[in-house]
Structures are given as structure tokens and as C-alpha cells.
Design an enzyme around this catalytic site. Sequence first.
Site, mmCIF file in Angstrom:
data_model
loop_
_atom_site.group_PDB
_atom_site.id
_atom_site.type_symbol
_atom_site.label_atom_id
_atom_site.label_comp_id
_atom_site.label_asym_id
_atom_site.label_seq_id
_atom_site.Cartn_x
_atom_site.Cartn_y
_atom_site.Cartn_z
ATOM 1 N N PHE B 121 -11.825 2.042 8.479
ATOM 2 C CA PHE B 121 -11.252 0.931 7.719
ATOM 3 C C PHE B 121 -10.071 0.383 8.483
ATOM 4 C CE2 PHE B 121 -11.200 -0.575 3.140
ATOM 5 C CZ PHE B 121 -12.563 -0.664 3.044
ATOM 6 N N GLN B 234 -0.514 -9.123 -1.191
ATOM 7 C CA GLN B 234 -1.571 -9.004 -0.185
ATOM 8 C C GLN B 234 -2.717 -9.967 -0.462
ATOM 9 O OE1 GLN B 234 -4.278 -5.395 0.208
ATOM 10 N NE2 GLN B 234 -3.171 -5.339 2.137
ATOM 11 N N HIS B 236 -6.350 -10.519 0.553
ATOM 12 C CA HIS B 236 -7.464 -9.850 1.223
ATOM 13 C C HIS B 236 -8.153 -10.875 2.096
ATOM 14 C CE1 HIS B 236 -11.146 -7.611 1.888
ATOM 15 N NE2 HIS B 236 -10.590 -6.553 1.352
ATOM 16 N N LEU B 250 -14.192 -10.376 -4.311
ATOM 17 C CA LEU B 250 -13.995 -9.574 -3.108
ATOM 18 C C LEU B 250 -15.283 -9.305 -2.334
ATOM 19 C CD1 LEU B 250 -11.648 -8.198 -1.727
ATOM 20 C CD2 LEU B 250 -12.371 -6.083 -2.793
ATOM 21 N N GLU B 253 -14.013 -4.649 2.529
ATOM 22 C CA GLU B 253 -13.687 -4.385 3.923
ATOM 23 C C GLU B 253 -14.729 -3.463 4.544
ATOM 24 O OE1 GLU B 253 -9.538 -3.755 4.355
ATOM 25 O OE2 GLU B 253 -9.737 -2.697 6.236
ATOM 26 N N ARG B 314 -5.073 -5.924 7.137
ATOM 27 C CA ARG B 314 -5.488 -6.994 6.248
ATOM 28 C C ARG B 314 -4.643 -8.246 6.391
ATOM 29 N NH1 ARG B 314 -7.042 -3.900 0.612
ATOM 30 N NH2 ARG B 314 -9.052 -3.182 1.372
ATOM 31 N N HIS B 379 -5.152 -10.362 -3.598
ATOM 32 C CA HIS B 379 -5.850 -9.107 -3.842
ATOM 33 C C HIS B 379 -4.976 -8.018 -4.456
ATOM 34 C CE1 HIS B 379 -8.869 -6.107 -3.351
ATOM 35 N NE2 HIS B 379 -8.189 -5.396 -2.475
ATOM 36 N N ARG B 414 -0.429 -3.100 2.353
ATOM 37 C CA ARG B 414 -1.207 -1.908 2.044
ATOM 38 C C ARG B 414 -2.448 -1.836 2.918
ATOM 39 N NH1 ARG B 414 -5.664 -0.853 -1.085
ATOM 40 N NH2 ARG B 414 -5.759 -2.901 -2.049
#
Lengths: 245, 607, 251
Positions: B121, B234, B236, B250, B253, B314, B379, B414
Site C-alpha cells: 500500500f 485527506q 483520497h 471510493l 488503493e 495519498r 476521504h 494518513r
Amino acid sequence: MPEAIMKVFRGISREAGEFKTYKVPVEEGMVVLDAIHYIQGFLDPELSVRWNCKAAKCGSCSAEVNGYPSLMCKTRMDRFPEGQEITVEPLKTFPLVKDLVTDVSWNYEVNKKIPPFTPKPDADWTFMQEDIERVQEFRKCIECFLCQDVCHVLRDHDRKDVFAGPRFFVRMAGLEMHPLDALNRAEFLKDHAGLGFCNITKCCTEVCPEEIHITDNAIIPLKERVVDEFYDPVLMFFKKIFGKS
Amino acid sequence: MADYEVHEHDVLVVGAGGAGLRAAIEASASGVSVGLVCKSLLGKAHTVMAEGGIAAALANVDAEDGWQTHFRDTMNGGKMLNNWRMAQLHAQEAPDRVRELEQWGAVFDRTREGKILQRAFGGHTWKRLCHVGDRTGLEMIRTLQDRGVHQGIDVYMECAVTRLLKDGQRIAGAFGYFREDGRYVVFKAKAVVLATGGVGRMFPVTSNSWEYTADGHALALRAGADLIDMEFVQFHPTGMVWPPGVRGLLVTEGVRGEGGILRNSAGERFMFKYLPEATRKDYAETEDEAKRWVDAAIAGQKTDARRPPELSTRDNVARSIYLEVKAGRGTPHGGVFLDISYQDAERVKRKLPSMYHQFKELADVDITRQPMEVGPTMHYIMGGVRVDADTGESRVPGLFGAGEVTGGMHGANRLGGNSLSDLIVFGRRAGLGAANYVKALNARPQCSDDEIKAAVEEMEAPFKRTDGKNPYELQRKLHEIMSTYVGIFREEKDLKTGIARLEELTDEVRHAAITGSKTYNPGWHMCHDLTNMMLAAQAIAQSALSRKESRGAHSRLDYPDTDPHLGKVNTSIYLEGGEVKLKQTPLPEMPEELKQLFVKKEATRNA
Amino acid sequence: MNKVEIAVAPEKLGATARNDNWWVEPALVATGFTIFIVYATWRGLFEPQYFEWGPYLSPFYSPRILLDWWHWSPAILVLWVPAGFRATCYYYRKAYYRAYFLDPPACAVGHLGGDKYCGETTFPFVLQNLHRYFFYLAVAVLAFLWYDAIRAFDFHGQFGVGVGSLIFLANVVFLSFYTFGCHAYRHLVGGKLDCFSCSARTKTRFKIWSVVTKLNEHHMLWAWVSLFSVGFADLYVRLLAGHVITDIRLF
């Protein structure tokens, strides 16, 4: 912009409620829940609907669209011919709260009674993908309760007193087939969850938005496990003689 | 005064997502009576939408992994603004929490040796995310839900808390209403754990569910707690951009973790050119190297190839996509292409089943044959209630917090997968902290009738206004303000305009009105949700204005560089006389032995 | 389970808000079954003279059981096995509970009958639980049908292929797909295990289970195809034996 004619159930009881008709402009890719939100936002802020994620992941926006149990967030408007009225009603099987919202708390009561996951004491927590593929299918369930709504044992015969419903057979199948679960729920399934009331007419599978093969992969295998314990004379005979296999 | 029902508990947990459930389970297991309040039905919380996985250094796939690396990745991702203690506890305890989930019945995907499988990730050095296809959040919430209901926790479903009640400085309970029929309820509780999640519903394009209306942020502020790091929102990088009804939804990821490639409309794999200098050497240099990494990952083999550039953090990927689209290299619907279709179709369906169905059903796109169109979507909020790392307690005695509603853990940005682990690590700690706090109390704090009366009046008010505004219309205005002035790139004059317009809107929200009954009346519910969102929106805008640098998810056009001095402070928001106030507070300093983990890793440009 | 407020008003048969052609499926199923049942009854009971032609033995009459004291059609001695297998089959149960018992006729459509519903918990439907025994018997019958199918290539000691040979072969293949895709078999062969990877034995059973699962996914298809093919194989023999048509020898 083309318009859709939405016939939406309004009211706090099924007897006193009525259908109200709204005209909603249709955009490309729109789903029924978008239309309901449009009504809320622009035409009728009091319209009650339960929804959360709008992505078919939480299973909140269950309703009956043109009589068919559906997730509103997954039912595209372009499925219906232009100009055709689209009726949206609350789930039939559960008591009405208001408009499209029903009281589904009975399901949570059922869930509490299921003997929980009980790992074998000597489990080393190693198991293979092939051992859990079946279980993972069941765990896709988003608890939209469409299967509970459509199941005629609950819907037509109202046997909530004896029958747990497809959702919870799926849950129990996931527990029973877990490679490390130590319990045997055959007796619970037969005597407390009313598995025998299911006549495998498969509507639960038809409406499942997660495409879980509820009947073939959960209910029927459970029925066969119950047969092993309670109906197969030969197996029962051997079990009597040799103890638990 | 209107009637209300009363329930008594030792600990009241507000919110039943991953953090709330985990807190309730822990508190209940330590022998105190627990009530769990959720705004929706149990098991529907936003956690179900988490897809990619739970970050935990189990080292099942990459044996080199360990908590120190996870800690370092988290701090680097957060641009060193994280609360170091939280990041440390998180990295150390996540593996145990994941194993615990498994022992409670969660069924993770497996490695060939029969252990929990982990995937790559963004921002994580090693393959670290424990997952179940792309529905890891659902697995987590169902596991916790089933664990919780068998533990005798009292669950109050479709119930919203609108006020915390206090006895002097201490928490004494909470006031709320049931959505179903609008009846009021007072929870007498010695401690309250806030686990209400985020703030996404103030943005028009968001991956968040409707519940994310900043309830916990507002409750905490009003009760006297402070919020930190609220400027860090954040976006995304990959949300759906089409069709309009699902804009912002969404796209996990995990797609990139499994080898998904980002291209602009000219077919260029643009992420190569956006890699920050500081971390460039951790990523593949050529398409060929990236491909070798993906092939090895699929085959479960080791490779010397480095990870594809799509797995950058991100904030960086989101900004890159934004810039590509702005430069006119976007797709027809205003996004970029994300392509996984070059891989074996059956494997894609197996590893990313929800994505496959999501695109097939909602956008008529078969991701095994066509690329997806994606763009940034709001996000997550890194900021939130300031709590003690070890116990989860805020500065208000008896008020605890866990999960997205708290701040500090993720710093300025994050990493994917760190949220689910955050929920269970700090959910448990907050539950334990609250239980211990309760056990140490001598007497039950008392709820005052005046406070309850005021809470009732506040809820009744929207019905009594005759000249008021439609709450849905007000929400649309809020959307417009937030996306225009407090979006992915920020500037002083925009923020100032935004703050002024938010003030006007706050005034209008005070006059929001609604007709009809209290029975499941969504407009009425929104009237109150709006007041919460207004507070949090102010907190975000003012914090963003005050941080004159770019760091992590906070990107200032007028201050594009990172300012080392601002790397030592948190922005703290609190209420004084009903007004939102701001001050900068020092960032807790990391002990020397942890500092050693970061030698020669100083970045000056924001990346 | 808790007794809760009755949410559902009793509804009449066919009551629904569905506006699609939900009645088509049960109507087709009922028609298909009825035609087959009438045909099979007529052939099994009243035409015992037309059971064989050349190397072809009608599947309704196989295996041939000849008993001195049995004065009725020998098909009756055999047909109860496949009839019982299909009557207790999980697919057929779904189909006839819907198409014949109308309980329910289709999803979200009002059912037939009162509120005495007991599902498969009481006599006679509780006997559905013995499906696996019909499976065992059906496998025995299937073995004879395989023998017949192979024999259908034996023209007086010479290998040959007639149209009938191919029909027989296809039929027995379809019947095998149907029989070995049985839910009860799927359970017995591996479904009852909780752990597939725990020993060499369970690994083998997992492999068989996986194949059975593949067949089982199309159980409905094989149920219909094999129903048609077995009827057609019999009809073919009947027409040959009655000199209505002649078998074409391919080589």
C-alpha cells in the site's frame, strides 16, 4: 432533461399510508436512491429513507422497487422504460416506521441467539485459503435483509417465531464451515432456527445484492449437516455405536 | 418540558464503527456496564466501506517488517507531525489486535503457508495490509459486532447524541434523540467515549457516508475539549468521477496495490514525474521495473525491483491527479485513467470483487477490460479531539475518544491501512481507559436538569421557527463554500473568504427550520447535523489559514514549502464564549531512541 | 425466536406490486413437468411392449427386472428410483414448490394456501431429507444406463454407431452430470468437512468436491437437459420399436 415519475409510499402505517407522485429529472447513471434524495432535497424534506454509504456496502437502503426487493443505491433508473412509473415501497416483511423506513430490529434479536464463534482450544491459527473460500462468500453479507424480506416463510407466513431466515443461515454456515470453529449448531439449526421451514424456493438467492449463493452454498449444506445428525438412519446408527465420528 | 427516557451506564460509547465497537468490547470485558449508541443500524457504520486492509507489521509476507519500520513509515507519511507516542503504540500493538480479530472469527485472505496475507500500500515500506479481498472494513465490523452482541453490550440503534452533559468539569452523561420517533433520551454515564468518525459530509465530493457530520468534533468542542490538526484533510486520490450520483465514491488503493496504473488522457504514466526527491529512490525508475515488481508480487516472489510510482503517498497522488486534470490532460469526465485491465481477469475479480461490481453496476465499466476514471475525493480528516495516547482521554475528565474523531495519530497525512489499525488499537485503549477511569471514580456525576432542558429546547427550536431556511439548501451552500475555498489547494484570500462565508452561513443555520413530525424526519436531523458541521468547518478553515506552509495533506499555493518551525507545533482549536479560538501548541517531542530511526531522512520540500 | 407484531397482512395468491412477467417461469416449469410426467406415466405403465429395439434398451426399462409374480409393467420396478431421486432433488423441490404448490409462485408474489405452513418439518415433506438414499440408488441405476449406452454401440457383436447410440451416450453423460452434481453428494463427498487441507485424504475429497461443485452450479441446467434427454432416448426407442422411424447407421 428527461423526467421520471416516482410513486413513493408515504405514511406511518400501511393502512393509512398512500403513494405520492413526484417528478424527478433524470441524469445519466442515476440510481433510485438519487431520485429519492432529489425528492428530499428539493420537493419534500420530510420524506424518510434509511441510507448510509450509497455504494452498496452497508445494506441500509433496502426497499421494494416496482414490487421487487432491491437496494435503492444499486437500482439504476435507466433499467426502467422512460415514462413508466417507478413505485418505491418499504419492505413488506417488517413493521413500518415511516415512509420507506421499516423496523428491522427483529433481525438483531435473532442474531444474538446464534451460538457465537468458538475456536478450538488447540487452534494454531494456520489455515489455507481453500479452507475459507466458502466462509468468505458468506461473510460478504451486508445485512440488507432483502433475503429476509423476500423469504415467504417470513413474508407470507410470518413465522418469525420459529424461523431465523436466510441471513442467519448464511451467518451460521460461515460459523459451521470455519475450519477452527469447535461448535456443532445442527440442533440449534433444526430446533431453534427452523431450518426445516425453508423450502428452498431460492428467492433469497435471487435478491441478494452481494450475489451470495444463499440456498446452494449455505442453506442446503446446512440442511445436509442436519440430515447427518437427525435424519440419516445409517449415520445415526453408526454414531450410536461408535460415538461421535 | 418534553419527556425523555433515561438509561444508566458506566461507560457510554458514541459511535459503533470499528473504534466504538472495539472500545465497547474492551470496557465491557473489564467489567463495567456499557451502552453503545449508533446513529444508524448496528453494523452500517462507515467502517464497512474501508476496503484495502489493516496495516500491521505481522511480517507474514515480508519478513523484514517490524514495528519500527511501521512506526517510521507512519511518521514519514504524517510529515513528522504525528503524536509520536500514538504512532509508536499503533505500530507496536496493531499485530496483536489483528490476531485478536482472527480469534474472534475474522477470516482474512491467506498466504500459501496459511497465515494472514498482506498486500502493498502507498507509503508502507513492506507488504503490510492484512485484508479480505477489498472488503476488509466489513469483515472488521461484522467480527466486532458479533463479538459485541454476545458480550451483553446494550446497543441503542438509530440514536443521535446532540450534547454531552457535565457535572462541573466532569462528564456526567449525554443527551440525544432516537431517529425513529424523535423521542429524547438521557444517558447517565460516568465516562463517554467518542467514536463518531469524521466530517466528510461538509464536502460535496466525498467518499464518506451521511453519518460523517462532525458530531464528535462538535460534541467535544462544546464540552470543553480541544481539536488539533484540523487543517489536515485527506483527499483520497482515487474516487469515482462518474456517474454523477456516485461521484466521490471510493476506488480502493488496493487497485494500485495490486498493480493498477495511472495514466492521463495522453496515455502518459504521469506518476513518475511527481515522485518527491526525498523518496524517489524507493520507487521504480521505469515502467519495466514497476512491472517486474507487480509480477513478483502476484507470484508471491521476492524481487529487487522497486515499487510502482502509483504507490506514492495519498496526498502526493491526489495532488498529481488534480494537477494533471487542471493542465487539461484529464479524461472526458474530469479524472485520470486507472488501469488494471492488463491483468488476468479472474484474478482481478477475485482480489477486487467490490470494485469489479461497483464499476460494472454503477458505471457500466468492466474493469477487467477497460480503465477506470478516477479523481480526488475527500476521504479522511487527520485532525480531531486531542487525547492522551495511552488512555484516549481528552482534557475533559471522563471524555475519551478513539478513531477518526481524534487527532494526532496520523499527523499531516494518513497512510492507507493505518485507519483500520488505528480503530482497533485506540478503540481498545479508550475502552480500557474509560473503564479504569470509571473504576477510580467515587461517586456518579449528576446530570443537571438545566442542561437537559437546554438540550431539549435546542432540538425543538427548528420546528418553532417560521421564517427559517431549508436545511438541505443550507447543506448545498456549505458544500459550495468548502469545495471552493477550503479544497485540496489553499490560499490565504480563499480561506479568508471561506471563513467569512462560513460565518454568514452559521447565522443562517441558526435559523434552519423544518416542518412535520419527529418521526424519522431527516430534515430535522439535518438541522442539528449542520450545526456540528459548521463548527468543524470553521475549525478546518481557520486551522488551514493559520498554518503558513505546505505539509502533508495541507497544500498552500502561497506557501508551497515546508516550514521546519511549524513542524514543531500543532494547531489547537477550542471554544471560548461560543467562539472558535485557535492557538498553536508544541508538538510532543520524540525520545532519543526513536529519533535514531530517522537519521538522514529529512525532507524540506513538501511531498 | 421472538414473536413480533405481525407486519404482513395475509395476501391473496398472486398479490404483488411487481409489474414484470413473473408468472412466465412457473408457468413454463409447470408445463414442462406436466408433459414429462404424463409422457413417462403413459410409457412406463401402458406400453411395456415397446421397450427395446436392436442394441437400444429404453432407459425407462433399465435395468430389466423380470419377476414371475409381477403382472404389471416392469418399468414400475425401476422408475420409482429416478422419480424419487428427482422428486427429492433440491432443484426440483424449488421448481415444484413454486410451479405446483405456488408457495410462493415467484419472489415477492402472494402464495397459495392458508397459514398452516410447516415447510419440510412434517410428513410428507420431512422425507425430503432422505434425498441421499435416492442418490445412492440413482447411482446404481446410472451404472446400468452406462452399460446400456456402451451396449448401444454393439450391433450383433460388431462395433457400430447409430443415431440411437449417440443419443444414448449423450443421455447417460447428461444424467451423470445431473446425478453427480447432486447437493447431497456434494455434501457427502467433501462439503461436510470443515477443513479441506488438514490431511491427504481431505485434500483428495476437496478435489472431488470442487468438481462436484462445478457441476452443482449448473444443477438446474443438467436437471432439465437430462430430463429431456432421458425422455427423448425413450421416445426414440419407442418410435423405432413401433416402426415409425428407422435408426440411421452412421458407420
